[in-house]
Design a protein around this motif. Structure first.
Motif, PDB file in Angstrom:
ATOM      1  N   UNK A  86      36.775  32.499  42.868  1.00  0.00           N
ATOM      2  CA  UNK A  86      37.917  32.444  41.940  1.00  0.00           C
ATOM      3  C   UNK A  86      38.823  33.661  42.064  1.00  0.00           C
ATOM      4  N   UNK A  87      39.066  34.102  43.281  1.00  0.00           N
ATOM      5  CA  UNK A  87      39.883  35.290  43.457  1.00  0.00           C
ATOM      6  C   UNK A  87      41.291  35.064  42.895  1.00  0.00           C
ATOM      7  N   UNK A  88      41.754  36.041  42.135  1.00  0.00           N
ATOM      8  CA  UNK A  88      43.086  35.952  41.557  1.00  0.00           C
ATOM      9  C   UNK A  88      43.108  35.451  40.138  1.00  0.00           C
ATOM     10  N   UNK A  89      41.961  35.006  39.618  1.00  0.00           N
ATOM     11  CA  UNK A  89      41.945  34.471  38.259  1.00  0.00           C
ATOM     12  C   UNK A  89      41.812  35.572  37.214  1.00  0.00           C
ATOM     13  N   UNK A  90      41.421  36.774  37.648  1.00  0.00           N
ATOM     14  CA  UNK A  90      41.252  37.886  36.709  1.00  0.00           C
ATOM     15  C   UNK A  90      42.449  38.811  36.710  1.00  0.00           C
ATOM     16  N   UNK A  91      42.233  40.015  36.198  1.00  0.00           N
ATOM     17  CA  UNK A  91      43.353  40.920  36.012  1.00  0.00           C
ATOM     18  C   UNK A  91      43.272  42.157  36.901  1.00  0.00           C
ATOM     19  N   UNK A  92      42.241  42.254  37.722  1.00  0.00           N
ATOM     20  CA  UNK A  92      42.070  43.494  38.490  1.00  0.00           C
ATOM     21  C   UNK A  92      41.632  43.202  39.917  1.00  0.00           C
ATOM     22  N   UNK A  93      42.181  42.139  40.508  1.00  0.00           N
ATOM     23  CA  UNK A  93      41.703  41.660  41.794  1.00  0.00           C
ATOM     24  C   UNK A  93      41.758  42.719  42.880  1.00  0.00           C
ATOM     25  N   UNK A  94      42.894  43.386  43.028  1.00  0.00           N
ATOM     26  CA  UNK A  94      43.042  44.347  44.120  1.00  0.00           C
ATOM     27  C   UNK A  94      42.095  45.529  43.937  1.00  0.00           C
ATOM     28  N   UNK A  95      41.910  45.970  42.720  1.00  0.00           N
ATOM     29  CA  UNK A  95      40.983  47.059  42.457  1.00  0.00           C
ATOM     30  C   UNK A  95      39.550  46.643  42.772  1.00  0.00           C
TER      31      UNK A  95
END
Length: 249
Positions: free
Chosen positions: A169-178
């Motif tokens: 579920x990459x991108x569904x949260x708020x801190x993906x790049x971190x």
């Protein structure tokens, strides 16, 4: 006539009262959704999913019972039961000389609080004598963001022991790049939301993610693929794998 709220409360009470029985009597079964290699169309692995075939309510999809088990902090029983079913299926394939492919499964945030995840998976794997490289562990970015060092340590131990760890579920949260900066993962699984609204903007987002993953030496998998148009697009931009209703429900 019962209201939807009453029916939902009745289902919740039923699930909690019969959950252990469902495990013992094999009402909860393993379903396998295929993942294909986009360039060739070949099967490269399955994702293991839970389905509850109940004698009263019939087929219950995960959305019906997983939130209830999570709220009751019983989800670890389901997740570890699924790992056992996966190991048992792999052992059966190998014993009968069938070709085997890896099977992935999801872990819940609560699993890391309720059980020793590494020890439990290792115990089940040894019980059925299944190679580690046939098991793929899917973790959502939100789990890593919420649990921090505790989860990091377990994931590092799993990877160093030979298990692959996938970020689901990459991108569904708020801190993906971190999260990508903090955790080593073998594969990036794109959230189906990127493909739900197949616009010019969503295409640019997917292209950027695929290119970033390649630079980080991570394979990519797009879930929720439903049309040939989506599959052609993913093939064109170099996404490695896909799963979704286009291949199997």
């Amino acid at each position: 006539m019962p209201t939807p709220e009453i029916k939902q409360n009745e289902l919740k009470s039923y699930i909690l009262a019969h959950f252990d029985e469902a495990l013992e009597k094999h009402w909860i079964e393993l379903y396998l959704q295929p993942v294909v290699r986009i360039l060739t169309g070949d099967l490269c692995n399955f994702e293991g999913l839970s389905r509850w075939n109940d004698p009263v309510y019939g087929l219950l999809t995960p959305g019906k019972f997983i939130p209830i088990l999570e709220e009751a902090r019983q989800i670890h029983k389901l997740d570890m039961h699924l790992v056992e079913l996966i190991c048992r299926a792999l052992r059966c394939w190998m014993d009968h000389g069938h070709p085997t492919v890896p099977i992935s499964f999801n872990l819940s945030r609560l699993d890391f609080e309720a059980v020793d995840v590494f020890a439990t998976i290792e115990s089940l794997r040894r019980k059925y004598d299944v190679p580690r490289d046939l098991l793929r562990i899917e973790i959502t970015e939100s789990i890593i963001a919420q649990e921090g060092d505790q989860v990091h340590g377990v994931l590092d131990k799993l990877r160093s022991s030979g298990y692959e760890v996938w970020m689901d579920d990459f991108g569904s949260g708020y801190s993906s790049l971190n999260i990508l900066n903090e955790v080593d993962a073998d594969l990036l699984k794109l959230d189906m939301a990127f493909l739900r609204n197949f616009t010019a903007k969503s295409r640019k987002i997917v292209v950027s993610i695929i290119n970033m993953a390649k630079r980080l030496d991570m394979r990519t998998l797009a879930e929720g693929v439903e049309t040939e148009e989506q599959l052609d697009f993913l093939r064109h931009i170099g996404c490695d794998r896909a799963q979704g209703y286009l291949f199997s429900q």
